[in-house]
Design a protein around this motif. Sequence first.
Motif, PDB file in Angstrom:
ATOM      1  N   GLY A 353       0.820  -1.204   0.000  1.00 20.95           N
ATOM      2  CA  GLY A 353       0.000   0.000   0.000  1.00 20.95           C
ATOM      3  C   GLY A 353       0.854   1.254   0.000  1.00 20.95           C
ATOM      4  O   GLY A 353       0.637   2.174  -0.795  1.00 20.95           O
ATOM      5  N   GLY A 356       2.546   1.682  -3.392  1.00 15.37           N
ATOM      6  CA  GLY A 356       1.635   2.208  -4.412  1.00 15.37           C
ATOM      7  C   GLY A 356       1.394   3.703  -4.228  1.00 15.37           C
ATOM      8  O   GLY A 356       1.456   4.480  -5.187  1.00 15.37           O
ATOM      9  N   GLN A 357       1.160   4.109  -2.990  1.00 12.21           N
ATOM     10  CA  GLN A 357       0.897   5.528  -2.732  1.00 12.21           C
ATOM     11  C   GLN A 357       2.127   6.377  -3.019  1.00 12.21           C
ATOM     12  O   GLN A 357       2.014   7.490  -3.523  1.00 12.21           O
ATOM     13  CB  GLN A 357       0.455   5.715  -1.282  1.00 12.21           C
ATOM     14  N   PHE A 360       2.426   6.782  -6.754  1.00 13.58           N
ATOM     15  CA  PHE A 360       1.407   7.719  -7.224  1.00 13.58           C
ATOM     16  C   PHE A 360       1.832   9.161  -6.928  1.00 13.58           C
ATOM     17  O   PHE A 360       1.829  10.019  -7.810  1.00 13.58           O
ATOM     18  CB  PHE A 360       0.069   7.412  -6.556  1.00 13.58           C
ATOM     19  N   PHE A 425      -4.943  16.362  -1.241  1.00 14.98           N
ATOM     20  CA  PHE A 425      -3.874  16.125  -2.200  1.00 14.98           C
ATOM     21  C   PHE A 425      -3.441  17.426  -2.860  1.00 14.98           C
ATOM     22  O   PHE A 425      -2.276  17.623  -3.172  1.00 14.98           O
ATOM     23  CB  PHE A 425      -4.333  15.132  -3.271  1.00 14.98           C
ATOM     24  N   GLY A 507      -4.976   8.969   5.915  1.00 16.63           N
ATOM     25  CA  GLY A 507      -4.977   7.666   5.250  1.00 16.63           C
ATOM     26  C   GLY A 507      -3.821   7.492   4.283  1.00 16.63           C
ATOM     27  O   GLY A 507      -3.536   6.381   3.853  1.00 16.63           O
ATOM     28  N   VAL A 508      -3.136   8.590   3.920  1.00  8.84           N
ATOM     29  CA  VAL A 508      -2.001   8.470   3.005  1.00  8.84           C
ATOM     30  C   VAL A 508      -0.752   8.120   3.798  1.00  8.84           C
ATOM     31  O   VAL A 508      -0.422   8.776   4.783  1.00  8.84           O
ATOM     32  CB  VAL A 508      -1.772   9.785   2.232  1.00  8.84           C
TER      33      VAL A 508
ATOM     34  N   ALA B  25      -3.596   6.212  -8.289  1.00  8.22           N
ATOM     35  CA  ALA B  25      -4.762   6.961  -7.845  1.00  8.22           C
ATOM     36  C   ALA B  25      -5.767   6.027  -7.180  1.00  8.22           C
ATOM     37  O   ALA B  25      -6.330   6.352  -6.144  1.00  8.22           O
ATOM     38  CB  ALA B  25      -5.414   7.677  -9.018  1.00  8.22           C
ATOM     39  N   ILE B  27      -5.146   3.314  -5.654  1.00  6.87           N
ATOM     40  CA  ILE B  27      -4.664   2.939  -4.321  1.00  6.87           C
ATOM     41  C   ILE B  27      -4.831   4.105  -3.359  1.00  6.87           C
ATOM     42  O   ILE B  27      -5.341   3.969  -2.255  1.00  6.87           O
ATOM     43  CB  ILE B  27      -3.180   2.510  -4.373  1.00  6.87           C
ATOM     44  N   ALA B  28      -4.421   5.287  -3.858  1.00  9.52           N
ATOM     45  CA  ALA B  28      -4.436   6.447  -2.984  1.00  9.52           C
ATOM     46  C   ALA B  28      -5.859   6.865  -2.628  1.00  9.52           C
ATOM     47  O   ALA B  28      -6.123   7.341  -1.542  1.00  9.52           O
ATOM     48  CB  ALA B  28      -3.705   7.601  -3.649  1.00  9.52           C
ATOM     49  N   LEU B  29      -6.752   6.686  -3.590  1.00  8.56           N
ATOM     50  CA  LEU B  29      -8.087   7.221  -3.372  1.00  8.56           C
ATOM     51  C   LEU B  29      -9.080   6.142  -2.951  1.00  8.56           C
ATOM     52  O   LEU B  29     -10.275   6.391  -2.894  1.00  8.56           O
ATOM     53  CB  LEU B  29      -8.586   7.916  -4.643  1.00  8.56           C
TER      54      LEU B  29
END
Lengths: 555, 341
Positions: A353, A356-357, A360, A425, A507-508, B25, B27-29
């Motif tokens: 997780g 991935g973040q 991104f 964001f 959550g990030v 996105a 994953i992030a969202l």
Amino acid sequence: MSSGQPATFAALPRVANVSVLKAETLSATAFSSDSHNSVRRLIAVARGRARIPYLWITVVAALVSIVSLLPLGFIAWVSVQTGWDTAARLIFRGRVGELLINTALLEIATIPIAIILSVALAWLTERTDLPGARLWAWLAVAPLAVPAFVHSYAWVSLVPGLHGLPAGVLVSVIAYFPFLYLPVAAQLRRLDPAIEDAAASLGLNPWEVFFRAVLPQLRLAICGGSLLVGLHLLAEYGLYVMIRFDTFSTAIVDQFQSAFNGPAANMLAGVLVACCLLLLLVEVLLRGGERYARVGSGAARPADRRRLGRMRVPALALHITVAALSIGVPFVTLTRWLFIGGAEIWRLDLVGGAFGQTIFLAVAGGVLATIAAAPMAWLSVRAPGRLQRVFEACHYYVGSLPGVVVALALVTVTVRLVLPLYQTFATLFLAYVLLFLPRAMVGLRSSIAQAPVELERAAMALGRTPFQAVRQTTMRLAAPGIATSTALVALGITNELTATLMLSPTGVETLATKFWSLTSEIDYVAAAPYAVMMVVLSLPLTFLLYSQSRRTAGQ
Amino acid sequence: MTIPVSRSAGAAVLAAVFATLPVGASIALAQDDIGIVVYNAQHESLGVAWAEAFTKETGIPVTLRKGSDMEFANQIVQEGAASPADVFLTENSPAMALVDGAGLFEPVAAETLAQVPKDFQPSNGHWIGVAARSTVFAYDKTKLTEDKLPKSLLDLADPSWKGRWAASPAGADFQAIVSALLALKGEETTASWLAAMKENFTAYKGNSTAMKAVNAGEVEGAVIYHYYYFGDQAKTGENSQNIGLHYFKSQDPGAFVSISGGGILAASQHKEHAQTFLKWLTGKGGQAVLREGTSFEYTVSNGEASNAALTPLADLNYPKVDPASLNSAKVTDMMTAAGLL
């Protein structure tokens, strides 16, 4: 010859040249078939069309510049708001004095060591017959793939008692010397050996040649690299927390965690900004106005490599030592923790997780910063002037601000004035764009410079709209530079800690923030996978940086 | 022939960008159903353990945001009615008192309050204790014997202790101890104690780091909370093998037991779920995580035993401090003035 990738990058400018030639031939054919007058008319039409985008580009560049002044303006505004009495009480106190002394000692001790080390390493890899020079050159850049706070994590794991100024200097040199090595090595490759030959022919011995002919020509590279290292020392947070050395950045975060965006934190940020500006000023003064350029026709030949002879063993020993300290220590520590942790620490849901973040944020932030820097890069190549220099200064200053200052400013502004943007964001990306604008400029500017405006004019003369013309000529030629810029910013975001900690939406969790919260609980074992993934992400980007530096040196 | 190279290079970059963005996105969202948002100033591992067990039992998702006590408290005050948080969990009480002082808490449901003794909640019932932690002096057993230990926290201000003890002044834990000192002994004593501390102590970032330093022989003792020791003992013990715990007792400020708080924000959009969460935390489920997990914090609920490894709370003879009276802003200012922050 060596690995494939540098060769590919080296080939790119030639690719550009070929297409330039083709297009020129094309336009020449178009012009020659017309009469004199119609050629003039065509050029006039093309120029008229070309003017339109400049206005808009200038407007956009101006907007980006105004936004980039936001953190600076904010600090000034808070200082005024706080009132002189409170501000003075918070600035002129013993603690700030301690931090100033710490920061000054850190800069004064680290930079000279980093300079001497980098020049020595670069000289050996570029100008001597050191065995395996290409490998050592790569190993001298590789520490950049390890985030600074992972370096200190590795060292603290190995020597738990490490702390204070000596530890700060040690780990800082190890983490940041490549920023000096890269430009110095590139400059050494570019030097015209004729000057050294002349110096030698006038009777100077090799040492004198080095100090009187070579070193002065490295001045720009050394000044630029030192500035970069110096600014990193001011901005770095995680490295110094881990080895218990207090700087302004760590003290600001302490204040932030004790009182959120209180006046004390903002006043410390103000002092830190003043330190950054002072550093920029010192660099400008040291750099001076002199330039070193080859006058007249002809091309510099590559310099001969000096034979090391008996010095070969100590030279190799130096490179081996540096590689062992900068690459070996993180490698050994990470391997050890991974071994102790076994398969259990690879919680794929958590590590995956965060991975991935991080990707991104890094890629999206890289693209955004590159887009934001594009108008400025365009102007600096196509329409340099006074206005453009002002814009450029705005971009440059914001990039020299520590992440913690920018983050604190954005937290306070969003929470007080535009609450809907707070913890989104949008704000996080704004911080990334501001912090990494100068990085985005690096690749953009050089690649736009390689795409001559004549191509666009020719394309417009042949009936393309300005947008089509730019898209079909310049953007294609600049693609590799755009990719470099994006990658450089992405590398920065992958390893960014304070701004992400303070601004990210709920959550990030990036690899860096996850790693940080685990090491804060001294769970070094569980933190190891995150450190490994950060290095894995950074390696290709560091390689790109390395090959880019060789490319600009023309090799 | 060479042109396609640059074209495909550009295309490859663009393709890579656009291929990555949706993946990243998504994953992030992937936060459409984030359930209740908890501002968690507790240790991340405890917060995660609570959240996972709660979601498993009730099906209500929990999204945690990590921060520190005072950072979150001040942040919530500034966010006001727009705060995205539903629940606020702290390590100590002063941060709860700050938010309560700004009138931002929703009263805790009566049946939840009934689960916890009055000692572990403020009199107005606006928030509730969810766990507790005791102040200790963690000392190097190889250097100090019982007779050489400080009798009171105030003894550490003595010049004989110069250079011999450690603390983590930027942490909420230590600031809570100072606020207890302030509540018990007044401003003058506290200010002079802080000034002496600045002279005597060594600063570390985080209690676990301070304990690690004592264990490594860098300093003789550290003012921390009890559970860092037990947590390390339960793992490898390599950071605490030389450590002994000294409880000040005798209602000394150094015997302060700090209450970790939980509160529901008046601004919450999910008050029902938030109340369920707080009820669960202070009920059997949440307290079992404290007893059986690796946090080693004390339980606070009626009839819920703490981890058997711990010295029972009843034996600690800690001073009575009304958690609602702890003044965090004052403490931060005093510590800033003393040059500790």
